[in-house]
Design an enzyme around this catalytic site. Sequence first.
Site, PDB file in Angstrom:
ATOM      1  N   ASP A  26     -96.263 -17.586 -11.008  1.00  0.00           N
ATOM      2  CA  ASP A  26     -95.626 -17.591 -11.663  1.00  0.00           C
ATOM      3  C   ASP A  26     -94.983 -15.802 -11.550  1.00  0.00           C
ATOM      4  OD1 ASP A  26     -94.509 -19.982 -14.195  1.00  0.00           O
ATOM      5  OD2 ASP A  26     -93.982 -18.310 -14.640  1.00  0.00           O
ATOM      6  N   ARG A  41     -80.009 -13.645 -26.370  1.00  0.00           N
ATOM      7  CA  ARG A  41     -81.206 -12.921 -25.953  1.00  0.00           C
ATOM      8  C   ARG A  41     -80.527 -12.327 -25.389  1.00  0.00           C
ATOM      9  NH1 ARG A  41     -84.507 -18.701 -25.357  1.00  0.00           N
ATOM     10  NH2 ARG A  41     -83.689 -19.610 -26.496  1.00  0.00           N
TER      11      ARG A  41
HETATM   12  C1  LIG Z   1     -91.404 -25.455 -17.193  1.00  0.00           C
HETATM   13  S1  LIG Z   1     -92.701 -24.601 -16.518  1.00  0.00           S
HETATM   14  C2  LIG Z   1     -93.227 -26.104 -15.479  1.00  0.00           C
HETATM   15  C3  LIG Z   1     -93.916 -25.943 -15.503  1.00  0.00           C
HETATM   16  C4  LIG Z   1     -95.973 -26.497 -14.731  1.00  0.00           C
HETATM   17  N1  LIG Z   1     -95.457 -26.343 -13.504  1.00  0.00           N
HETATM   18  C5  LIG Z   1     -95.248 -28.046 -14.809  1.00  0.00           C
HETATM   19  O1  LIG Z   1     -94.600 -28.674 -14.458  1.00  0.00           O
HETATM   20  O2  LIG Z   1     -95.917 -28.508 -16.693  1.00  0.00           O
HETATM   21  C6  LIG Z   1     -91.555 -24.074 -14.872  1.00  0.00           C
HETATM   22  C7  LIG Z   1     -91.849 -22.357 -15.090  1.00  0.00           C
HETATM   23  O3  LIG Z   1     -91.083 -22.037 -13.763  1.00  0.00           O
HETATM   24  C8  LIG Z   1     -91.293 -20.803 -13.658  1.00  0.00           C
HETATM   25  N2  LIG Z   1     -90.153 -20.007 -12.863  1.00  0.00           N
HETATM   26  C9  LIG Z   1     -88.793 -20.185 -13.279  1.00  0.00           C
HETATM   27  N3  LIG Z   1     -88.371 -19.158 -12.112  1.00  0.00           N
HETATM   28  C10 LIG Z   1     -89.562 -19.014 -11.529  1.00  0.00           C
HETATM   29  C11 LIG Z   1     -89.249 -18.035 -10.408  1.00  0.00           C
HETATM   30  N4  LIG Z   1     -88.000 -17.579  -9.814  1.00  0.00           N
HETATM   31  N5  LIG Z   1     -90.194 -17.865  -9.305  1.00  0.00           N
HETATM   32  C12 LIG Z   1     -92.029 -18.323  -9.631  1.00  0.00           C
HETATM   33  N6  LIG Z   1     -91.848 -18.659 -10.846  1.00  0.00           N
HETATM   34  C13 LIG Z   1     -90.535 -19.256 -11.133  1.00  0.00           C
HETATM   35  C14 LIG Z   1     -91.231 -20.358 -15.244  1.00  0.00           C
HETATM   36  O4  LIG Z   1     -91.414 -18.712 -15.213  1.00  0.00           O
HETATM   37  C15 LIG Z   1     -91.594 -21.474 -15.872  1.00  0.00           C
HETATM   38  O5  LIG Z   1     -93.646 -20.794 -16.314  1.00  0.00           O
END
Ligand SMILES: C[S@@+](CC[C@H](N)C(=O)[O-])C[C@H]1O[C@@H](n2cnc3c(N)ncnc32)[C@H](O)[C@@H]1O
Length: 312
Positions: A154, A42
């Site tokens: 996010d 990536r």
């Molecule tokens: C798997 S999704 C979870 C979505 C939702 N909370 C659920 O359980 O269905 C994880 C999300 O965490 C976000 N994420 C990862 N690292 C992050 C960070 N340092 N700060 C904010 N968001 C973050 C990603 O962009 C992603 O959209």
Amino acid sequence: MALGKPLDITMTDMEFRMICELLKSRCGLHFDEDSRFLVEKRVARRVQENDVGSFGSYHFLLRDRGRGEEELATLIDTLTTNETYFFRELGQLTALVEEIIPEVILRRRALGSSGPVTIWSAGCSSGEEPYSIAALAMEAGLNPAKDLRIYASDISRTVLTRSRRGIYRESSFRETTPALRSKYFIEKDGQHKVSDELRRCVDFIHLNLMDRDKIALLGTMDVVLCRNVIIYFDMETKKRVIETFHEKLKPGGYLLLGHSESLINISSAFELQHLKNDLVYRRPAPGESLSDPWHELASAAVAQVEDDRGPR
Ligand SMILES: C[S@@+](CC[C@H](N)C(=O)[O-])C[C@H]1O[C@@H](n2cnc3c(N)ncnc32)[C@H](O)[C@@H]1O
């Protein structure tokens, strides 16, 4: 820029370490040797897209104060998992609207204060989680626009744009009943759009959970949901993020993690609460113990919701 033929360069151990270190320190994301192939593939696409020729030059670009920020956001988009859907882990969302929110409202009243219950969906991805909360709150007889304040954040700008547009594919509805779907979504030309009523209930914010300065600008919360996010962090980052949630939660506030996540070995500052619909974490109020009035208030709140609703 057209990508054309894949770039034929190999990431050295040093370049892999430098890029992983930068991702960890800036956004908490943890990649180990097992994810090396994915990271290399990536990042190589980003090297090519930016026409910088090598992983070393790309690392230099990421550290640039101007262009670096934007490029890091794009790289994060390609590396993170945004998997989510409406009404995911429904038992926990039911606990939120039927037990936690009524308890917070009742506790407020007992203390003579008012105002909406503040909820933060941290790592909300494309918005299915906060919209599900608003829909379930309406189903439970609450008025989310008045009783609740739902913030959703996010790190990925791409998913936030999708959240704000509120248009979803079929896969987001895998756990949605036909009744909820027809009530809160409008179908047009094969697309499913979230109703304006729900859209008005959620404030979306771009926020990196590592950015304590920006998080400090958010008010204190009654409930933080951070579900299926910290699994991607290493132990040090998990501890740091959970500490931030502890600071942001009002005493007596709740922390809801994903079902595969726990605070074991991460924090002892929360207590585990056995609710009727789920197990959740709670920041104890000062001087509170398990025999304190909170438990009576919680039971009273649940009993009242059940009374109001009548037999099912
Ligand atoms: C798997 S999704 C979870 C979505 C939702 N909370 C659920 O359980 O269905 C994880 C999300 O965490 C976000 N994420 C990862 N690292 C992050 C960070 N340092 N700060 C904010 N968001 C973050 C990603 O962009 C992603 O959209």
